[in-house]
Design a protein around this motif. Structure first.
Motif, PDB file in Angstrom:
ATOM      1  N   PHE A  48      76.259   9.812  31.251  1.00  0.00           N
ATOM      2  CA  PHE A  48      77.272  10.749  31.725  1.00  0.00           C
ATOM      3  C   PHE A  48      77.729  11.679  30.612  1.00  0.00           C
ATOM      4  N   THR A  49      77.917  11.112  29.432  1.00  0.00           N
ATOM      5  CA  THR A  49      78.351  11.937  28.313  1.00  0.00           C
ATOM      6  C   THR A  49      77.337  13.041  28.054  1.00  0.00           C
ATOM      7  N   TRP A  50      76.058  12.672  28.153  1.00  0.00           N
ATOM      8  CA  TRP A  50      75.007  13.655  27.957  1.00  0.00           C
ATOM      9  C   TRP A  50      75.059  14.724  29.051  1.00  0.00           C
ATOM     10  N   MET A  51      75.295  14.268  30.277  1.00  0.00           N
ATOM     11  CA  MET A  51      75.295  15.198  31.402  1.00  0.00           C
ATOM     12  C   MET A  51      76.448  16.186  31.347  1.00  0.00           C
ATOM     13  N   MET A  52      77.596  15.706  30.868  1.00  0.00           N
ATOM     14  CA  MET A  52      78.769  16.568  30.781  1.00  0.00           C
ATOM     15  C   MET A  52      78.498  17.761  29.884  1.00  0.00           C
ATOM     16  N   SER A  53      77.636  17.535  28.904  1.00  0.00           N
ATOM     17  CA  SER A  53      77.386  18.638  27.984  1.00  0.00           C
ATOM     18  C   SER A  53      76.197  19.487  28.434  1.00  0.00           C
ATOM     19  N   MET A  54      75.666  19.199  29.637  1.00  0.00           N
ATOM     20  CA  MET A  54      74.575  20.006  30.165  1.00  0.00           C
ATOM     21  C   MET A  54      75.137  21.334  30.664  1.00  0.00           C
ATOM     22  N   PRO A  55      74.452  22.439  30.362  1.00  0.00           N
ATOM     23  CA  PRO A  55      74.999  23.741  30.752  1.00  0.00           C
ATOM     24  C   PRO A  55      74.905  23.976  32.258  1.00  0.00           C
ATOM     25  N   MET A  56      75.865  24.718  32.766  1.00  0.00           N
ATOM     26  CA  MET A  56      75.916  24.999  34.193  1.00  0.00           C
ATOM     27  C   MET A  56      74.736  25.848  34.653  1.00  0.00           C
ATOM     28  N   TRP A  57      74.200  26.682  33.737  1.00  0.00           N
ATOM     29  CA  TRP A  57      73.103  27.554  34.183  1.00  0.00           C
ATOM     30  C   TRP A  57      71.860  26.765  34.532  1.00  0.00           C
ATOM     31  N   ALA A  58      71.765  25.537  34.062  1.00  0.00           N
ATOM     32  CA  ALA A  58      70.619  24.717  34.432  1.00  0.00           C
ATOM     33  C   ALA A  58      70.897  23.950  35.723  1.00  0.00           C
ATOM     34  N   LEU A  59      72.170  23.637  35.905  1.00  0.00           N
ATOM     35  CA  LEU A  59      72.564  22.774  37.010  1.00  0.00           C
ATOM     36  C   LEU A  59      72.686  23.520  38.333  1.00  0.00           C
ATOM     37  N   MET A  60      73.339  24.693  38.262  1.00  0.00           N
ATOM     38  CA  MET A  60      73.644  25.438  39.485  1.00  0.00           C
ATOM     39  C   MET A  60      72.398  25.851  40.262  1.00  0.00           C
ATOM     40  N   PRO A  61      71.370  26.394  39.582  1.00  0.00           N
ATOM     41  CA  PRO A  61      70.159  26.756  40.337  1.00  0.00           C
ATOM     42  C   PRO A  61      69.567  25.548  41.062  1.00  0.00           C
ATOM     43  N   PHE A  62      69.666  24.403  40.411  1.00  0.00           N
ATOM     44  CA  PHE A  62      69.143  23.179  41.015  1.00  0.00           C
ATOM     45  C   PHE A  62      69.890  22.857  42.309  1.00  0.00           C
ATOM     46  N   VAL A  63      71.232  22.887  42.226  1.00  0.00           N
ATOM     47  CA  VAL A  63      72.057  22.585  43.405  1.00  0.00           C
ATOM     48  C   VAL A  63      71.752  23.574  44.530  1.00  0.00           C
ATOM     49  N   VAL A  64      71.701  24.858  44.185  1.00  0.00           N
ATOM     50  CA  VAL A  64      71.506  25.893  45.202  1.00  0.00           C
ATOM     51  C   VAL A  64      70.139  25.760  45.858  1.00  0.00           C
ATOM     52  N   LEU A  65      69.090  25.571  45.044  1.00  0.00           N
ATOM     53  CA  LEU A  65      67.751  25.522  45.622  1.00  0.00           C
ATOM     54  C   LEU A  65      67.519  24.225  46.393  1.00  0.00           C
ATOM     55  N   MET A  66      68.147  23.149  45.940  1.00  0.00           N
ATOM     56  CA  MET A  66      68.102  21.901  46.716  1.00  0.00           C
ATOM     57  C   MET A  66      68.675  22.135  48.107  1.00  0.00           C
ATOM     58  N   SER A  67      69.814  22.833  48.168  1.00  0.00           N
ATOM     59  CA  SER A  67      70.426  23.101  49.470  1.00  0.00           C
ATOM     60  C   SER A  67      69.499  23.946  50.331  1.00  0.00           C
ATOM     61  N   PHE A  68      68.837  24.922  49.697  1.00  0.00           N
ATOM     62  CA  PHE A  68      67.921  25.784  50.448  1.00  0.00           C
ATOM     63  C   PHE A  68      66.776  24.982  51.042  1.00  0.00           C
ATOM     64  N   VAL A  69      66.132  24.167  50.217  1.00  0.00           N
ATOM     65  CA  VAL A  69      64.998  23.394  50.719  1.00  0.00           C
ATOM     66  C   VAL A  69      65.455  22.448  51.815  1.00  0.00           C
ATOM     67  N   GLY A  70      66.623  21.819  51.577  1.00  0.00           N
ATOM     68  CA  GLY A  70      67.140  20.874  52.562  1.00  0.00           C
ATOM     69  C   GLY A  70      67.370  21.531  53.904  1.00  0.00           C
ATOM     70  N   VAL A  71      68.042  22.675  53.895  1.00  0.00           N
ATOM     71  CA  VAL A  71      68.338  23.362  55.153  1.00  0.00           C
ATOM     72  C   VAL A  71      67.057  23.890  55.789  1.00  0.00           C
ATOM     73  N   TYR A  72      66.153  24.385  54.948  1.00  0.00           N
ATOM     74  CA  TYR A  72      64.880  24.913  55.455  1.00  0.00           C
ATOM     75  C   TYR A  72      64.081  23.814  56.155  1.00  0.00           C
ATOM     76  N   SER A  73      64.166  22.613  55.606  1.00  0.00           N
ATOM     77  CA  SER A  73      63.342  21.534  56.142  1.00  0.00           C
ATOM     78  C   SER A  73      63.809  21.064  57.514  1.00  0.00           C
ATOM     79  N   ILE A  74      65.032  21.411  57.925  1.00  0.00           N
ATOM     80  CA  ILE A  74      65.509  20.959  59.235  1.00  0.00           C
ATOM     81  C   ILE A  74      64.719  21.635  60.347  1.00  0.00           C
ATOM     82  N   ASN A  75      64.619  22.966  60.304  1.00  0.00           N
ATOM     83  CA  ASN A  75      63.949  23.703  61.384  1.00  0.00           C
ATOM     84  C   ASN A  75      62.830  24.615  60.909  1.00  0.00           C
TER      85      ASN A  75
END
Lengths: 147, 499
Positions: free
Chosen positions: B383-410
Motif C-alpha cells: 500500500f505504501t508503494w501504491m500511495m506513491s504511484m502517480p495518478m497519470w498511470a492509474l487514471m487511464p487504467f481505471v477509465v479504460l477498464m470501465s470502457f472495456v467492461g461496459v463494451y463487453s456487456i453488449n
C-alpha cells in the motif's frame, strides 16, 4: 437578479424546463385497458415535484462552485474527446492500438511526460488485451475490423 | 436457532473453490481500490460490476465478489486516512482525525493494526447482526403488498441523502431525476414507448450499469483533472508494518464494540450508510472516552471506533438491501443494480426462493473478514508503494477498464457514448453538490416503484385513497415525514449558522 448562485439558478431552470417537457410529453401516452393509472400518471407524479424543486433552486441557490478555467477546461475537453474517439478507433485499429493511443492520451492530459505517457499506453494496450482475452475469455478485436 | 442449518448450507456454498477464490480476489481488489485516494466503495463496486459480467458469473458468485470488494474498500479506505491524511472514501474521514496524528507520532504501525482489528470486529458483529435481523425483517415484509412497498420506496428516496447531506432540496431533485430516467423505454404494462425519441437503443430503457459506470468512474476522471494542475501531493508517512501489542488492542476494544453497535444501527437505517456510521461512532466515543482531551491528537480509540463503525454500517446496509430490496447506502444501491441486471429481485422472497444466495453470501462475508484481517498485515508495504504511484498511470487504467467492461456487456458503441454522456452529467452534478446516489437509486427502483403504484391503483379502480389505506404504509409515511423534517431542520440550522 444578482449573479451570485448563477450555477444553481441555471441548473434549477434546466430542471424546470425538463420537468415541463417531461410532464407535457407524458400526457400524450395512451392508456391501456384494465390499467386505471396508465403510463402517464407516474411520469406526471414525478414531473410536478421535479419542477417545484427546480424552482426552489432558482429562487434559493447555494453559493457557486469554482469552475475550471482555461487549462483545466482544455484538459477536460481533450480527455472527453479521447473517450469519444475511442469507440470509433476501436473499430478502425483494433483493441491494442486503440487502447494504447487512448491510454497515452489520458496519461498525457494528466501531466505525464511523453515517454511516461507512451509507456503507460503501451502497457495498457497489451496488458488489458492479454488480461481480457486470455484471462477472462472476452472477444476483443485484435486488428482492424474487415468488411 | 433456526439459522444454524441454513448457515451450514451457506458455508458449503461459500467454500466451493471458485467462490473462495472470488472472495480472495474481491478482498484484494477492494482493499487496493479503497486505499487509493478518491476511489471509494461506490466507485470500486461500480468499476468491477462489468467484470462480474465478463466473467459470466452466476448471481451468487457475483454477489460474493462484490460484497467482498465492498468490505475490502472499507478496510482499505482507512489506510490513506492514516498515511496521507486523505480519506480513501468518505466513510474513512473520521479515521484521519486520530489516525494521521498517530502516524505522525511514529505510531503508524499501531494505527494500522488497530484500524484493521477494529474493522474486523465491526464487520464480524455486523455480519452476525445481518444473519439475525434480516430474517426478522423478512417475516414482517412478507405481508407487504403494493401499498406498503410504494410507501417504502417513498421512504427510501426521501431519506437516501441522510441527515448529513448538505442541501436536501438537491438530494430530492436528484431522486426525481433518477425516477424520470427510469421511465425511459417501453412501458411494461401498455407497451407504449416513453421518452425514447424513437431510438431503438432506448426501447429497453437506460442500462443502469452503463449509467453507474459513467456517473462514477468517468466523472471521477473529470473531477481529478481539476486538481491535477495544482500538483498538491501530501507527504506520505511510510509505514512498513501493522502491529499492536495485545495491551494496546485491549485498550481500544471497548471503543470497537461501541462503534460496532452504533455503526450497525446507522447502516440499517434507510439512506445513511457507512459515512454516518463512522461519524456517529466517533462522536459517541469522543463523548464517552475523551476525559483527558486526547481525541484528535492520536488517541487509538479515535481510530478504533469509526473503523468498527463504518464496517459495521457496511454490514448493516445489507440488511434492507437483501430483506426489502431497498438499499440502505450508495454502495448497496450499486450492488442492487447488478442483481437486477441478473434478473434477481431482492426482497423477502429471496430468502425463501434462493437461500443458497443469501446464506452463501453471509458465509462468504465471515470468510472475507478473516481473509481481510490476515491480508492487511503483510500488504501494508504494498500500500505504501501504491500511495506513491502517480495518478497519470492509474487514471487511464481505471477509465479504460470501465470502457472495456461496459463494451463487453453488449458490444455496443452506443453504450460507450451514453457512458461518456453520463460521465459529463455526473461531473456537473458533483460540482453543484448534487448527490449521485439518489439518481442511481431512482433509475434502479423507479420501475418497481411505478409497478407497485399502478398495482395499488388497479386494485382500487383508480382511487388514490388506497395509497393511504394501510396502517403499516401510513406508519412508513409518518417516519418519512419525520426524517425529512429533521433533514430540513438541520440544513436550515447549518445555513443560518453560515450566514
Amino acid at each position: 437578479v444578482s449573479r451570485r448562485g448563477l450555477s444553481d439558478r441555471l441548473a434549477g431552470a434546466a430542471a424546470v424546463a425538463v420537468a415541463l417537457w417531461y410532464g407535457w410529453t407524458a400526457q400524450s401516452f395512451v392508456q391501456g385497458f384494465g390499467d386505471p393509472a396508465g403510463p402517464a400518471v407516474f411520469p406526471t407524479v414525478v414531473a410536478v415535484p421535479m419542477g417545484v424543486l427546480g424552482l426552489v433552486l432558482v429562487l434559493r441557490p447555494d453559493p457557486d462552485p469554482s469552475w475550471g478555467r482555461g487549462p483545466v477546461l482544455l484538459r477536460q475537453g481533450l480527455s472527453l474527446a479521447t473517450l469519444l474517439a475511442y469507440p470509433a478507433l476501436l473499430q478502425l485499429t483494433g483493441f491494442p492500438i486503440a487502447t494504447a493511443l487512448a491510454g497515452a492520451a489520458v496519461a498525457r492530459v494528466l501531466n505525464a511526460h511523453w515517454p511516461a505517457a507512451l509507456t503507460t499506453g503501451a502497457v495498457l494496450g497489451v496488458g488489458l488485451y492479454l488480461l481480457f482475452v486470455y484471462g477472462l475469455g472476452l472477444v476483443l478485436p485484435l486488428g482492424p475490423r474487415l468488411g | 436457532m433456526d439459522f444454524v442449518a441454513p448457515l451450514a448450507q451457506g458455508f458449503a456454498v461459500a467454500v466451493q473453490p471458485h467462490n473462495l477464490g472470488l472472495a480472495f480476489v474481491g478482498c484484494f481488489l477492494g482493499m487496493i481500490i479503497g486505499a487509493l485516494p478518491g476511489l471509494g466503495p461506490v466507485n470500486g463496486v461500480a468499476i468491477l460490476i462489468p467484470l462480474a459480467f465478463t466473467l459470466g458469473l452466476d448471481p451468487t458468485s457475483s454477489l460474493i465478489l462484490l460484497t467482498c470488494v465492498y468490505y475490502g474498500t472499507m478496510y482499505g479506505g482507512s489506510i490513506s486516512s492514516i498515511m496521507l491524511n486523505i480519506p480513501g472514501e468518505a466513510a474513512a474521514m473520521m479515521t484521519a482525525l486520530d489516525g494521521y496524528p498517530m502516524a505522525q507520532a511514529g505510531k503508524g504501525a499501531q494505527a494500522m493494526a488497530i484500524s484493521a482489528v477494529g474493522s474486523f470486529v465491526g464487520a464480524m458483529l455486523a455480519t452476525v447482526g445481518l444473519m439475525l435481523f434480516s430474517p426478522l425483517l423478512v417475516r414482517v415484509a412478507i405481508h407487504f403488498g403494493p401499498i406498503e412497498y410504494f410507501a417504502l420506496y417513498v421512504l427510501a428516496f426521501a431519506t437516501i441523502g441522510g441527515v448529513a447531506e448538505s442541501n436536501p432540496i438537491k438530494t430530492l431533485l436528484a431522486a426525481f431525476i433518477g425516477l424520470a430516467l427510469a421511465t425511459v423505454g417501453l412501458d411494461a404494462v401498455s407497451a407504449v414507448p416513453r421518452y425514447t425519441f424513437g431510438s431503438f437503443y432506448l426501447f429497453d430503457g437506460i442500462n443502469p450499469i452503463v449509467a453507474i459506470v459513467g456517473l462514477f468512474a468517468i466523472s471521477e476522471m473529470l473531477a481529478f483533472l481539476e486538481q491535477a494542475g495544482s500538483g498538491m501531493i501530501a507527504p506520505v508517512i511510510k509505514i512498513t508494518r501493522a502491529y499492536a501489542s495485545p495491551r494496546e488492542l485491549l485498550f481500544a476494544f471497548g471503543a470497537m464494540l461501541r462503534g460496532s453497535v452504533v455503526g450497525f444501527i446507522a447502516g440499517v437505517m434507510p439512506g445513511s450508510g457507512a459515512t454516518l456510521g463512522s461519524l456517529l461512532s466517533y462522536t459517541l466515543e469522543k463523548r464517552v472516552s475523551n476525559r483527558d482531551d486526547t481525541f484528535g491528537k492520536g488517541d487509538p480509540r479515535g481510530v478504533a471506533a469509526p473503523e468498527a463503525g463504518n464496517n459495521a454500517a457496511a454490514g448493516g446496509a445489507l440488511v434492507p438491501m437483501l430483506a426489502l430490496g431497498i438499499p440502505g447506502s450508495g454502495t448497496t444501491a450499486v450492488m442492487l443494480a447488478l442483481l437486477i441486471s441478473l434478473n434477481i429481485q431482492p426482497g423477502p422472497l429471496l430468502f425463501e426462493k434462493q437461500p443458497d444466495l443469501v446464506w452463501g453470501l453471509i458465509a462468504a462475508l465471515f470468510i472475507a473478514n478473516i481473509i481481510l484481517l490476515i491480508m492487511n498485515m503483510p500488504m501494508v508495504g504494498l500500500f505504501t508503494w501504491m500511495m506513491s504511484m502517480p495518478m497519470w498511470a492509474l487514471m487511464p487504467f481505471v477509465v479504460l477498464m470501465s470502457f472495456v467492461g461496459v463494451y463487453s456487456i453488449n458490444q455496443s458503441a452506443f453504450d460507450l457514448y451514453a457512458m461518456v454522456a453520463f460521465g459529463v452529467f455526473g461531473f456537473v452534478l458533483r460540482k453543484l453538490d448534487i448527490s449521485l446516489i439518489p439518481i442511481v437509486l431512482g433509475l434502479l427502483l423507479g420501475t418497481e416503484m411505478e409497478n407497485n403504484f399502478r398495482r395499488a391503483l388497479s386494485i382500487s379502480g383508480g382511487d388514490y385513497a388506497i395509497l393511504f389505506s394501510s396502517p403499516m404504509g401510513n406508519a412508513i409515511y409518518t417516519l418519512t415525514a419525520v426524517m425529512l423534517a429533521i433533514a430540513f431542520y438541520l440544513a436550515w440550522k447549518r445555513s443560518s449558522r453560515a450566514v
